[in-house]
Design an enzyme around this catalytic site. Structure first.
Site, PDB file in Angstrom:
ATOM      1  N   GLU A  39      49.561   5.545  -6.407  1.00 15.72           N
ATOM      2  CA  GLU A  39      49.375   5.576  -7.856  1.00 15.72           C
ATOM      3  C   GLU A  39      50.594   6.076  -8.632  1.00 15.72           C
ATOM      4  O   GLU A  39      50.574   7.165  -9.229  1.00 15.72           O
ATOM      5  CB  GLU A  39      48.133   6.404  -8.225  1.00 15.72           C
ATOM      6  CG  GLU A  39      46.859   5.839  -7.656  1.00 15.72           C
ATOM      7  CD  GLU A  39      45.589   6.498  -8.190  1.00 15.72           C
ATOM      8  OE1 GLU A  39      44.513   5.901  -8.001  1.00 15.72           O
ATOM      9  OE2 GLU A  39      45.670   7.576  -8.806  1.00 15.72           O
ATOM     10  N   GLU A  52      41.148   2.427  -3.105  1.00 14.10           N
ATOM     11  CA  GLU A  52      40.265   3.449  -3.681  1.00 14.10           C
ATOM     12  C   GLU A  52      39.322   2.785  -4.663  1.00 14.10           C
ATOM     13  O   GLU A  52      39.728   1.959  -5.477  1.00 14.10           O
ATOM     14  CB  GLU A  52      41.050   4.534  -4.446  1.00 14.10           C
ATOM     15  CG  GLU A  52      41.802   5.510  -3.581  1.00 14.10           C
ATOM     16  CD  GLU A  52      42.506   6.579  -4.407  1.00 14.10           C
ATOM     17  OE1 GLU A  52      42.024   6.898  -5.522  1.00 14.10           O
ATOM     18  OE2 GLU A  52      43.546   7.078  -3.944  1.00 14.10           O
TER      19      GLU A  52
END
Length: 440
Positions: free
Chosen positions: A166, A351
């Site tokens: 991320e 995720e």
């Protein structure tokens, strides 16, 4: 749940994910201080000033946690290797830290779990934060050295390696919005971090290729953005938000370019010669990780500074985080990425999950909301595969309730409940439902 293993292609990987600082306990095994420790110690940054010193004590309890993965019938475990554990000062290897990851990977393999490693999930050593962290280009080379050290120890046994988790959170959320460590609100530091985190990805990938490593990629997070009304200004705001959050990183990795509309704000603050790094940043990957949680509705805000936009509360049900539940957004990104950026490159949902205010009652945790959430997002993934996206796996976030960064231990994402007083693990109803759905 409204799906079963046989609904997905042969060899599809079902897994669960965690991150080192969120579960391991950073006061053990010679781990060094991280910028999260100092961020959490600063009043007002983290709920109750909580940090990852103990977390879930996965450092000592990992056999029990890996048994939970195995007993659920999961195929793989997405974990991260803490830079500050492997190299406490960011530069010098720590034998205890390396030995821990050695044991951890061997224990996964003993249980038939494929190890999906993430090199960096946010725990920057404090010594490197002192030198400017991700605003300093040198950090990219130091990250390459860390990549070499950990890969020399466990690279022969991992199934896949992600360089960065991320980058939007590492760069924009942390340097522009100030919500994560190092907690800055600085446009110049943001522009540099937005570039250097991608340069770190390229540097790590180059080091991995030099060692002959295959199955290497990056994990990007995507947020579905829509205009909050039907005005041209709102449409433009949504487009800019999409460019900052979603397009900046994938266009760098897949096309070797940054979106022009974001450069309009960043370019005066970008590091000198950044254009010369784009070939390294965009070298071929073997797979792409897609993290997806929610959507946002945005409006143009002429009274604010660049990027002149604001989020508006939506009308969908929300999780404990206040995030809207929008499974169609996952289908949108999986198909969009395949169509516009990566073609047939393998995609993994690395995720996807929800926080809920779970409680143990009579020894069990009933969480039908999470069971529905997982089921709906798995069905969105199934639709994306039917529509041509080469999705090869799905990792639920998270295996355990854990340290949820600035939200401390208040937000529970796990399919396994953790009592943070006793550290007792209790599989939730969603764990059992997932186990039943993916049973062979």
């Amino acid at each position: 749940m409204d799906f079963k293993r046989s609904d997905f292609p042969e060899g599809f990987t079902f897994g669960a994910a965690t991150a080192a600082y969120q579960i391991e306990g950073h006061k053990f095994g010679g781990a060094g201080s991280t910028h999260w420790d100092t961020f959490a110690a600063t009043p007002g940054n983290v709920v109750r000033a909580e940090d990852g010193a103990l977390a879930c004590d996965h450092y000592h309890r990992y056999p029990e946690d890996l048994d939970l993965l195995k007993d659920a019938g999961l195929d793989a475990y997405r974990f991260s290797t803490s830079w500050a554990r492997v190299m406490p000062d960011g530069r010098t290897p720590n034998a205890e830290g390396l030995d821990f990851y050695d044991r951890l990977v061997d224990a996964m393999l003993e249980r038939g779990l494929k190890p999906f490693q993430t090199l960096y999930h946010w725990e920057l050593p404090s010594t490197l934060a002192d030198k400017g962290g991700w605003a300093n280009r040198d950090t990219c080379e130091f990250f390459g050295d860390f990549t070499d050290v950990i890969t020399d120890r466990i690279g022969d046994r991992v199934a896949a390696i992600a360089t960065i988790n991320e980058p939007w959170c590492v760069a924009f959320l942390s340097h522009f919005l100030g919500h994560h460590a190092p907690g800055l609100r600085d446009l110049r530091a943001t522009a540099r971090a937005m570039h250097h985190i991608m340069l770190a990805h390229g540097t790590a990938l180059e080091r991995l290729r030099a060692k002959g490593m295959q199955n290497c990629g990056i994990v990007l997070n995507f947020d579905h953005t829509t205009p909050a009304d039907d005005t041209p200004e709102a449409a433009a705001a949504a487009s800019l938000q999409d460019a900052i959050f979603n397009r900046w990183f994938i266009e760098a990795a897949a096309k070797g370019a940054y979106p022009k509309e974001v450069l309009a704000g960043f370019e005066p603050h970008m590091p000198t010669g950044w254009q010369d790094d784009m070939d390294l940043i965009s070298q071929p990957m073997d797979w792409l990780g897609v993290n997806y949680y929610t959507r946002h509705r945005v409006l143009h805000d002429p009274d604010s500074a660049w990027p002149h936009l604001t989020s508006v509360k939506g009308d969908l049900p929300t999780t404990q985080m206040g995030w809207e539940i929008y499974p169609s957004g996952l289908h949108h990104f999986l198909t969009r990425l395949s169509r516009d950026y990566v073609g047939d490159l393998p995609l993994y949902v690395t995720e996807n999950g929800m926080a809920w205010d779970d409680t143990v009652e009579n020894g069990s945790v009933y969480d039908p909301e999470r069971t529905s959430f997982v089921s709906d997002h798995m069905l969105a993934t199934k639709r994306a595969i039917a529509d041509g996206a080469n999705v090869q796996g799905f990792f639920y976030w998270s295996l355990l309730d854990n340290y949820e960064w600035a939200f401390g231990y208040e937000k529970r994402f796990g399919i396994v409940h953790v009592d943070f007083e006793t550290l007792k693990r209790t599989p939730k109803a969603s764990y059992h439902a997932l186990k039943a759905a993916i049973a062979r």
